[in-house]
Design a protein around this motif. Structure first.
Motif, mmCIF file in Angstrom:
data_model
loop_
_atom_site.group_PDB
_atom_site.id
_atom_site.type_symbol
_atom_site.label_atom_id
_atom_site.label_comp_id
_atom_site.label_asym_id
_atom_site.label_seq_id
_atom_site.Cartn_x
_atom_site.Cartn_y
_atom_site.Cartn_z
ATOM 1 N N VAL B 59 0.847 -1.215 0.000
ATOM 2 C CA VAL B 59 0.000 0.000 0.000
ATOM 3 C C VAL B 59 0.873 1.253 0.000
ATOM 4 N N THR B 60 1.862 1.292 0.876
ATOM 5 C CA THR B 60 2.678 2.519 0.998
ATOM 6 C C THR B 60 3.508 2.753 -0.258
ATOM 7 N N LEU B 61 4.146 1.709 -0.743
ATOM 8 C CA LEU B 61 5.036 1.921 -1.893
ATOM 9 C C LEU B 61 4.268 2.070 -3.202
ATOM 10 N N ASN B 62 3.250 1.256 -3.397
ATOM 11 C CA ASN B 62 2.573 1.270 -4.697
ATOM 12 C C ASN B 62 1.635 2.454 -4.873
ATOM 13 N N LEU B 63 1.147 2.996 -3.783
ATOM 14 C CA LEU B 63 0.268 4.169 -3.922
ATOM 15 C C LEU B 63 1.038 5.441 -3.581
ATOM 16 N N PHE B 64 1.318 5.602 -2.310
ATOM 17 C CA PHE B 64 1.978 6.838 -1.866
ATOM 18 C C PHE B 64 3.412 6.937 -2.412
ATOM 19 N N GLY B 65 4.167 5.857 -2.238
ATOM 20 C CA GLY B 65 5.575 5.866 -2.628
ATOM 21 C C GLY B 65 5.759 6.186 -4.104
ATOM 22 N N LEU B 66 4.952 5.557 -4.922
ATOM 23 C CA LEU B 66 5.063 5.781 -6.364
ATOM 24 C C LEU B 66 4.775 7.239 -6.715
ATOM 25 N N LEU B 67 3.732 7.768 -6.087
ATOM 26 C CA LEU B 67 3.359 9.160 -6.340
ATOM 27 C C LEU B 67 4.488 10.114 -5.918
ATOM 28 N N VAL B 68 5.054 9.818 -4.775
ATOM 29 C CA VAL B 68 6.142 10.669 -4.271
ATOM 30 C C VAL B 68 7.365 10.584 -5.188
ATOM 31 N N VAL B 69 7.682 9.366 -5.607
ATOM 32 C CA VAL B 69 8.837 9.187 -6.500
ATOM 33 C C VAL B 69 8.602 9.927 -7.825
ATOM 34 N N LEU B 70 7.385 9.821 -8.336
ATOM 35 C CA LEU B 70 7.060 10.515 -9.592
ATOM 36 C C LEU B 70 7.200 12.022 -9.429
ATOM 37 N N MET B 71 6.641 12.551 -8.353
ATOM 38 C CA MET B 71 6.662 14.004 -8.160
ATOM 39 C C MET B 71 8.082 14.501 -7.894
ATOM 40 N N TYR B 72 8.795 13.761 -7.078
ATOM 41 C CA TYR B 72 10.168 14.157 -6.726
ATOM 42 C C TYR B 72 11.055 14.169 -7.973
ATOM 43 N N SER B 73 10.935 13.112 -8.768
ATOM 44 C CA SER B 73 11.775 13.009 -9.968
ATOM 45 C C SER B 73 11.381 14.044 -11.014
ATOM 46 N N ALA B 74 10.079 14.339 -11.090
ATOM 47 C CA ALA B 74 9.614 15.327 -12.076
ATOM 48 C C ALA B 74 10.164 16.713 -11.769
ATOM 49 N N MET B 75 10.445 16.961 -10.489
ATOM 50 C CA MET B 75 10.952 18.280 -10.091
ATOM 51 C C MET B 75 12.432 18.458 -10.379
ATOM 52 N N LEU B 76 13.137 17.347 -10.476
ATOM 53 C CA LEU B 76 14.606 17.416 -10.466
ATOM 54 C C LEU B 76 15.173 18.376 -11.509
ATOM 55 N N LEU B 77 14.757 18.210 -12.756
ATOM 56 C CA LEU B 77 15.295 19.097 -13.795
ATOM 57 C C LEU B 77 14.412 20.321 -14.011
#
Lengths: 299, 263
Positions: B59-77
């Motif tokens: 639950v944590t990784l597939n829902l919240f974690g994935l969303l956080v990883v997507l948002m964090y990575s999208a911000m990088l550049l």
């Protein structure tokens, strides 16, 4: 002297808008070249292409005899670039920002030297987010100077600086050119800055290079325009206007501005003395960059 | 090239350590894991403990974690394009493709960190509130605790692959964007749109996002006393994730190389 920058037919288009058109330039090592032009003339785009930040639509840029696109890694450590509104990581201190950039340069660099040069050593431990516009500009210069580059590409280096800081930065750039033989290409709207700093001036308009001339040549004495320091300006102006070899004579407070028509200063002096006027000085006018700039744009 | 990527990657990490936002994801993930005990209580038996670990992780990784990883990575550049810092970086002796790879490594490290936090948190909670002595059936030990831990680690390793592909996808969108807001918006919206249409369009089997939950399935199976099923979804997960990662990285590098940094 070896060539530092060479561009051939450099062109940059944004859709149908031509930002720079067919620019061919040769800049020698150690030269200081000022790019002048109105907004949208292509100054910044030219600098961005020289720095490898904007890929040209056509044409080539070579720095130190090498194509910038193909040899970026060899060229980058030898150049320092200041872009318009320099940006940093706001959450890091000035020193930490420069350390990050120094690490990327792959050299052992003392960042405090660069900070000291631009007068920011006192603020080195402050977060850049708290910096004023002028401080950011100086930090921008510090990062450009970080690797002791042989070439500096500066987009409006004194933008946002107060008069005192402007003088300091111009003096620093002049020193770098004189003492370290650093080649400097910079853009500016401030004509007096270009006059003071540049060895050559390039005038751009609508993406085209209209002229590139040595500054010394442009700032020579204009012997057809003189200023007379006299006791009776109105009488002198009136008498002068009666002469066919005078185009214009305007009486001002304690002086007369004269435009000669096919006559020499020597002839004018002889006439004034012969007429019995008391003349305390004849001052030829020095041509300014503004005169040249306007002349080139109009032509 | 490797030295320059390593230097850029190191700098990325040192910047991230000084960025408060970077801590938000792992802290929230840990809070979610802990709060999962409210919906999935852990008793003094191994079965609920392993079951909790499997659910809390998934639950944590597939829902919240994935969303956080997507948002964090999208911000990088995108944040660097937006602030203009990219221009300060791009005139340094590092190739743009190397910088993109360093950013990807940054995003991947973040995904590893999140997985480690969630894994450590869920095992910690299960150990603290129950006893993990292996899975038994009719009093007979079927899977020892070490086997369960090994299965979990394998699942975590496999689960990182689609997360890495997600990082590459978000960084690719980041190279195309001008602001972090638009990068995050496009990354998340496109993800959900594709998720909605992938079954009607019958493209689901070819997308790595289809297999994001699968790596935890073998652990879940074993926690239920069943045989772990790795095949064929496990292989599909690896194949589609690796293919997507390569594709998104290639597009990101091409876009970055061609991008005009004046604007």
């Amino acid at each position: 002297m070896p060539v530092c920058i060479q561009t051939a037919n450099l062109t940059k288009c944004y859709g149908s808008v031509v930002a720079v058109s067919g620019l061919s330039l040769d800049i020698q090592m150690g030269e200081v070249v000022g790019l002048l032009g109105a907004n949208g003339a292509g100054k910044s785009t030219t600098l961005y292409m020289l720095a490898g930040l904007a890929p040209p639509t056509s044409g080539t840029v070579s720095l130190f005899g090498k194509d910038i696109c193909r040899n970026f890694l060899q060229i980058a450590p030898r150049m320092g670039v200041l872009t318009e509104r320099p940006s940093f990581f706001d959450y890091l201190t000035a020193r930490r920002n420069l350390m990050v950039l120094a690490d990327l340069a792959g050299k052992e660099i003392t960042v405090d030297r660069a900070l000291d040069r631009v007068g920011l050593l006192q603020a080195a431990g402050r977060r850049v987010g708290t910096f004023s516009l002028g401080m950011r500009q100086r930090l921008g210069l510090a990062q450009a100077l970080l690797t002791e580059p042989e070439l500096l590409l500066l987009d409006e280096p004194t933008s946002g600086l107060d008069p005192e800081s402007t003088q300091d930065i111009l003096a620093l750039l002049r020193r770098l050119s004189n003492e370290a033989n650093v080649t400097i290409v910079f853009s500016s709207h401030m004509l007096h800055e270009v006059e003071n700093l540049a060895d050559r001036v390039a005038i751009l308009n609508k993406g085209r290079l209209l002229a590139i001339e040595p500054t010394e040549k442009l700032l020579s004495w204009d012997l057809s325009r003189v200023e007379l320091l006299v006791d009776a300006p109105d009488t002198v102006a009136k008498r002068l206007l009666e002469q066919t070899w005078i185009t214009e004579a305007t009486a001002l407070s304690g002086r007369v501005e004269v435009v000669l028509n096919d006559a020499t200063v020597h002839q004018l002096a002889g006439f004034l003395l012969g007429s019995g006027f008391v003349v305390s000085g004849i001052i030829p006018r020095r041509r300014t960059l503004q005169d040249y700039f306007i002349k080139v744009l109009n032509s | 090239m490797i030295r320059r990527i390593w230097v850029a990657y190191r700098l990325e990490l040192s910047k991230a350590l000084r960025m408060k936002l970077a801590y938000a994801g792992p802290i929230l993930a840990l809070l979610i894991v802990v709060s999962m005990t409210q919906v999935h209580p852990v008793f003094q038996d191994s079965r609920t403990g392993y079951s909790f670990i499997a659910d809390a992780t998934a639950v944590t990784l597939n829902l919240f974690g994935l969303l956080v990883v997507l948002m964090y990575s999208a911000m990088l550049l995108a944040s660097e394009f937006n602030s203009g810092v990219i221009r300060t970086i791009a005139v340094r002796p590092i190739l743009r493709r190397e910088y993109v790879i360093a950013k990807m490594l940054h995003g991947m490290t973040y995904a590893v960190l999140l997985t480690a936090v969630v894994g450590g948190g869920s095992w910690g909670v299960a150990l603290a509130s129950g006893s993990l002595t292996g899975v038994t059936f009719g009093g007979e030990l079927i899977y020892a605790n070490s086997e369960m831990a090994y299965t979990y680690l394998l699942g975590a390793a496999m689960g990182l692959l689609p997360q890495f592909a997600a990082v590459a996808y978000a960084v690719m969108i980041s190279t195309l964007s001008r602001s972090p807001g638009s990068a995050i918006g496009v990354t998340v919206a496109l993800w959900f749109v594709v998720d909605l249409v992938k079954y009607p369009l019958r493209i689901a089997p070819f997308l790595f996002s289809t297999y994001i939950e699968y790596p935890w399935q073998p652990f879940l199976d074993r926690a239920d006393g069943l045989e772990a099923r790795w095949f064929p979804q496990g292989y599909y997960c690896i194949g589609t994730s690796v293919a997507a990662f390569i594709l998104f990285t290639a597009v990101a590098v091409i876009v970055m190389n061609r991008r005009n940094l004046q604007r």
